[in-house]
Design a protein around this motif. Structure first.
Motif, PDB file in Angstrom:
ATOM      1  N   GLU A 230       6.270  -7.666  28.273  1.00 36.94           N
ATOM      2  CA  GLU A 230       7.608  -7.158  28.591  1.00 36.94           C
ATOM      3  C   GLU A 230       8.386  -6.819  27.320  1.00 36.94           C
ATOM      4  O   GLU A 230       9.233  -5.929  27.328  1.00 36.94           O
ATOM      5  N   LEU A 231       8.099  -7.530  26.226  1.00 38.57           N
ATOM      6  CA  LEU A 231       8.734  -7.180  24.952  1.00 38.57           C
ATOM      7  C   LEU A 231       8.285  -5.792  24.506  1.00 38.57           C
ATOM      8  O   LEU A 231       9.099  -4.979  24.052  1.00 38.57           O
ATOM      9  N   LEU A 232       6.996  -5.502  24.647  1.00 38.41           N
ATOM     10  CA  LEU A 232       6.503  -4.167  24.319  1.00 38.41           C
ATOM     11  C   LEU A 232       7.128  -3.121  25.236  1.00 38.41           C
ATOM     12  O   LEU A 232       7.472  -2.012  24.804  1.00 38.41           O
ATOM     13  N   LYS A 233       7.272  -3.475  26.503  1.00 40.38           N
ATOM     14  CA  LYS A 233       7.887  -2.562  27.464  1.00 40.38           C
ATOM     15  C   LYS A 233       9.346  -2.285  27.090  1.00 40.38           C
ATOM     16  O   LYS A 233       9.832  -1.141  27.197  1.00 40.38           O
ATOM     17  N   LEU A 234      10.043  -3.316  26.624  1.00 41.31           N
ATOM     18  CA  LEU A 234      11.436  -3.145  26.180  1.00 41.31           C
ATOM     19  C   LEU A 234      11.504  -2.161  25.016  1.00 41.31           C
ATOM     20  O   LEU A 234      12.377  -1.287  24.978  1.00 41.31           O
ATOM     21  N   ARG A 235      10.584  -2.294  24.034  1.00 37.27           N
ATOM     22  CA  ARG A 235      10.590  -1.375  22.905  1.00 37.27           C
ATOM     23  C   ARG A 235      10.351   0.064  23.385  1.00 37.27           C
ATOM     24  O   ARG A 235      10.988   1.005  22.914  1.00 37.27           O
ATOM     25  N   TRP A 236       9.430   0.224  24.326  1.00 41.74           N
ATOM     26  CA  TRP A 236       9.138   1.551  24.864  1.00 41.74           C
ATOM     27  C   TRP A 236      10.391   2.169  25.486  1.00 41.74           C
ATOM     28  O   TRP A 236      10.734   3.324  25.226  1.00 41.74           O
ATOM     29  N   MET A 237      11.096   1.387  26.280  1.00 35.79           N
ATOM     30  CA  MET A 237      12.289   1.911  26.953  1.00 35.79           C
ATOM     31  C   MET A 237      13.424   2.148  25.975  1.00 35.79           C
ATOM     32  O   MET A 237      14.194   3.100  26.109  1.00 35.79           O
ATOM     33  N   ARG A 238      13.549   1.284  24.966  1.00 34.52           N
ATOM     34  CA  ARG A 238      14.561   1.524  23.928  1.00 34.52           C
ATOM     35  C   ARG A 238      14.289   2.839  23.210  1.00 34.52           C
ATOM     36  O   ARG A 238      15.207   3.601  22.910  1.00 34.52           O
ATOM     37  N   ARG A 263      18.898  19.433  21.248  1.00 39.64           N
ATOM     38  CA  ARG A 263      18.084  20.103  22.276  1.00 39.64           C
ATOM     39  C   ARG A 263      16.678  20.376  21.750  1.00 39.64           C
ATOM     40  O   ARG A 263      16.048  21.342  22.135  1.00 39.64           O
ATOM     41  N   SER A 264      16.201  19.492  20.880  1.00 40.52           N
ATOM     42  CA  SER A 264      14.952  19.758  20.160  1.00 40.52           C
ATOM     43  C   SER A 264      13.765  18.971  20.685  1.00 40.52           C
ATOM     44  O   SER A 264      12.784  18.788  19.976  1.00 40.52           O
ATOM     45  N   GLY A 265      13.851  18.502  21.929  1.00 37.50           N
ATOM     46  CA  GLY A 265      12.744  17.708  22.463  1.00 37.50           C
ATOM     47  C   GLY A 265      12.583  16.420  21.679  1.00 37.50           C
ATOM     48  O   GLY A 265      13.550  15.689  21.466  1.00 37.50           O
ATOM     49  N   PRO A 266      11.382  16.117  21.175  1.00 34.89           N
ATOM     50  CA  PRO A 266      11.183  14.861  20.454  1.00 34.89           C
ATOM     51  C   PRO A 266      11.681  14.889  19.012  1.00 34.89           C
ATOM     52  O   PRO A 266      11.783  13.835  18.380  1.00 34.89           O
ATOM     53  N   VAL A 267      12.008  16.066  18.465  1.00 34.14           N
ATOM     54  CA  VAL A 267      12.352  16.158  17.050  1.00 34.14           C
ATOM     55  C   VAL A 267      13.628  15.372  16.741  1.00 34.14           C
ATOM     56  O   VAL A 267      13.674  14.544  15.814  1.00 34.14           O
ATOM     57  N   GLY A 308       8.079   1.579  14.956  1.00 36.17           N
ATOM     58  CA  GLY A 308       6.978   2.457  15.320  1.00 36.17           C
ATOM     59  C   GLY A 308       6.799   2.545  16.825  1.00 36.17           C
ATOM     60  O   GLY A 308       6.548   3.633  17.371  1.00 36.17           O
ATOM     61  N   LEU A 309       6.929   1.406  17.514  1.00 39.32           N
ATOM     62  CA  LEU A 309       6.835   1.409  18.981  1.00 39.32           C
ATOM     63  C   LEU A 309       7.976   2.220  19.592  1.00 39.32           C
ATOM     64  O   LEU A 309       7.780   2.960  20.560  1.00 39.32           O
ATOM     65  N   ASP A 310       9.177   2.054  19.030  1.00 40.00           N
ATOM     66  CA  ASP A 310      10.317   2.837  19.518  1.00 40.00           C
ATOM     67  C   ASP A 310      10.055   4.340  19.350  1.00 40.00           C
ATOM     68  O   ASP A 310      10.347   5.153  20.233  1.00 40.00           O
ATOM     69  N   MET A 311       9.505   4.707  18.193  1.00 42.21           N
ATOM     70  CA  MET A 311       9.221   6.125  17.942  1.00 42.21           C
ATOM     71  C   MET A 311       8.188   6.664  18.916  1.00 42.21           C
ATOM     72  O   MET A 311       8.292   7.820  19.364  1.00 42.21           O
ATOM     73  N   LEU A 312       7.191   5.845  19.256  1.00 42.78           N
ATOM     74  CA  LEU A 312       6.191   6.282  20.225  1.00 42.78           C
ATOM     75  C   LEU A 312       6.835   6.532  21.582  1.00 42.78           C
ATOM     76  O   LEU A 312       6.540   7.530  22.250  1.00 42.78           O
ATOM     77  N   GLY A 313       7.732   5.647  21.996  1.00 42.43           N
ATOM     78  CA  GLY A 313       8.451   5.851  23.256  1.00 42.43           C
ATOM     79  C   GLY A 313       9.294   7.104  23.226  1.00 42.43           C
ATOM     80  O   GLY A 313       9.339   7.864  24.203  1.00 42.43           O
ATOM     81  N   ALA A 314       9.986   7.345  22.092  1.00 37.68           N
ATOM     82  CA  ALA A 314      10.817   8.543  21.962  1.00 37.68           C
ATOM     83  C   ALA A 314       9.972   9.808  21.981  1.00 37.68           C
ATOM     84  O   ALA A 314      10.336  10.820  22.598  1.00 37.68           O
ATOM     85  N   LEU A 315       8.827   9.775  21.295  1.00 39.80           N
ATOM     86  CA  LEU A 315       7.943  10.936  21.262  1.00 39.80           C
ATOM     87  C   LEU A 315       7.440  11.278  22.662  1.00 39.80           C
ATOM     88  O   LEU A 315       7.470  12.442  23.081  1.00 39.80           O
ATOM     89  N   CYS A 316       7.009  10.252  23.399  1.00 42.46           N
ATOM     90  CA  CYS A 316       6.508  10.489  24.752  1.00 42.46           C
ATOM     91  C   CYS A 316       7.612  11.023  25.664  1.00 42.46           C
ATOM     92  O   CYS A 316       7.383  11.931  26.471  1.00 42.46           O
ATOM     93  N   ALA A 317       8.818  10.464  25.526  1.00 40.96           N
ATOM     94  CA  ALA A 317       9.933  10.952  26.346  1.00 40.96           C
ATOM     95  C   ALA A 317      10.233  12.408  26.029  1.00 40.96           C
ATOM     96  O   ALA A 317      10.483  13.219  26.929  1.00 40.96           O
ATOM     97  N   ALA A 326      12.700   3.787  32.525  1.00 40.29           N
ATOM     98  CA  ALA A 326      13.604   4.638  31.746  1.00 40.29           C
ATOM     99  C   ALA A 326      14.165   5.752  32.603  1.00 40.29           C
ATOM    100  O   ALA A 326      15.320   6.141  32.468  1.00 40.29           O
ATOM    101  N   ALA A 327      13.357   6.269  33.522  1.00 37.16           N
ATOM    102  CA  ALA A 327      13.825   7.374  34.358  1.00 37.16           C
ATOM    103  C   ALA A 327      14.759   6.895  35.451  1.00 37.16           C
ATOM    104  O   ALA A 327      15.673   7.594  35.853  1.00 37.16           O
ATOM    105  N   GLY A 328      14.552   5.660  35.936  1.00 35.78           N
ATOM    106  CA  GLY A 328      15.329   5.185  37.068  1.00 35.78           C
ATOM    107  C   GLY A 328      16.267   4.050  36.759  1.00 35.78           C
ATOM    108  O   GLY A 328      16.659   3.328  37.661  1.00 35.78           O
ATOM    109  N   GLY A 329      16.590   3.854  35.489  1.00 40.40           N
ATOM    110  CA  GLY A 329      17.548   2.818  35.132  1.00 40.40           C
ATOM    111  C   GLY A 329      16.972   1.431  35.283  1.00 40.40           C
ATOM    112  O   GLY A 329      16.288   0.937  34.404  1.00 40.40           O
TER     113      GLY A 329
END
Length: 339
Positions: A230-238, A263-267, A308-317, A326-329
């Motif tokens: 769940e800690l990893l999941k939290l980083r992903w959602m953050r 408006r640059s997507g993951p950039v 790094g985990l946060d960046m991976l979540g941001a890149l995927c989003a 993340a999509a449903g609160g």
């Protein structure tokens, strides 16, 4: 009792959304009663307040009665739908506050352990000759190496240009508003954002010239999720939150020539998170107990890993790959029941 005249005009809103995680209803009830017990033993106790509101999505009568017994007073329990999000629950709790006699509204979370003088320190600035409209306390994780690293990332405070002793940002688990100010600005719906609404509200308040007084001695400790998964999941959602937060940051801080980053997507989100690595400088500068030597080296390394985990979540989003939570609160609540 210090500031008793302020306390007598203050309502406390405590939400329980973060106790939804995990299938054990008894564990959720025990977690809530644990926090009610801590609040009842504050230097400014719950009995000194004008009103106490607890939002919930199905507390049984026995748990409600036990909570009132621990608090030593009546509690207004506000039933919300089990799909109500974290910030909507804050708004619903505020709406239940009585207009007569409640000039201030304090917000706390049931997954935080407040210091014994937390409420006293949070209300203290309101007794000033020119009281602030908002007071933000200091939130942290536990003072372990991992907790210090995560605090440095998740609970940073930035000086405000509006006045001294003010912060640009606050966290929804540790703040008190003048009632009319929250009524005017309150939390707004934000599409695709999990836990960044308070950061957006901080930007709105700054743009409106409303200073947030920072009270570092008003400390509450936020629990970490119960499991490493769940800690990893939290980083992903953050990290995924950064996609929705980036346009607000770009509009506030960057010139027109760089507005395209919103408006640059993951950039844009990756730029924000890269810039956030500045938080390495914030280590040992956030009013928390410092880490030295090998503990500091370990904390720096963990900041790199978690970022790094946060960046991976941001890149995927940014590429359109989003988690349900993340999509449903609050569609997938994490578990915060360990002491």
């Amino acid at each position: 009792m210090p500031h008793e005249h302020i306390a007598a005009r203050t309502a406390l809103v405590l939400e329980t959304n973060n106790l939804r995680g995990g299938a054990d209803v008894d564990a959720a009830a025990a977690s809530l009663l644990h926090v009610i017990g801590l609040l009842a033993r504050q230097t400014v106790p719950l009995t000194a307040l004008a009103q106490v509101v607890v939002t919930h999505d199905g507390l049984c009568e026995r748990t409600r009665a036990s909570a009132e017994k621990l608090a030593g007073r009546t509690i207004d329990f506000v039933r919300i739908d089990d799909s109500t999000g974290y910030y909507d629950a804050k708004n619903d709790g505020f709406d239940a506050v009585r207009a007569d006699g409640c000039d201030y509204v304090c917000f706390a979370d049931a997954d935080c352990n407040p210091a014994r003088d937390w409420l006293e320190q949070l209300l203290a600035p309101l007794a000033d000759a020119a009281p602030p409209a908002v007071v933000a306390g200091r939130t942290s994780y536990a003072a372990t190496v991992a907790g210090t690293a995560l605090t440095t990332i998740d609970f940073m405070y930035f000086p405000s240009p509006l006045q001294q002793r003010a912060t640009r940002n606050f966290y929804a688990n540790n703040v008190v508003f003048r009632r009319d100010v929250f009524a005017q600005y309150r939390y707004q719906p934000l599409e695709g954002i999990y836990r960044a609404h308070c950061q957006v509200l901080g930007l709105r308040l700054q743009a409106a010239g409303v200073a947030l007084r920072y009270a570092p001695l008003a400390h509450t400790e936020h629990k970490l999720p119960d499991t490493r998964f769940e800690l990893l999941k939290l980083r992903w959602m953050r990290g995924q939150d950064t996609l929705g937060l980036t346009p607000h940051l770009v509009r506030t801080y960057l010139p027109k020539s760089l507005q395209w980053l919103g408006r640059s997507g993951p950039v844009g989100p990756l730029c924000v998170l890269t810039t956030r690595l500045w938080c390495l400088r914030a280590l040992n500068r956030q009013d928390a107990a410092p880490v030295r030597g090998l503990r500091r080296v370990s904390a720096v390394a963990l900041i790199g890993v978690f970022s790094g985990l946060d960046m991976l979540g941001a890149l995927c989003a940014g590429l359109g790959i989003r988690s349900t939570a993340a999509a449903g609160g609050d569609a997938q609540a994490l578990s915060y029941h360990e002491r």
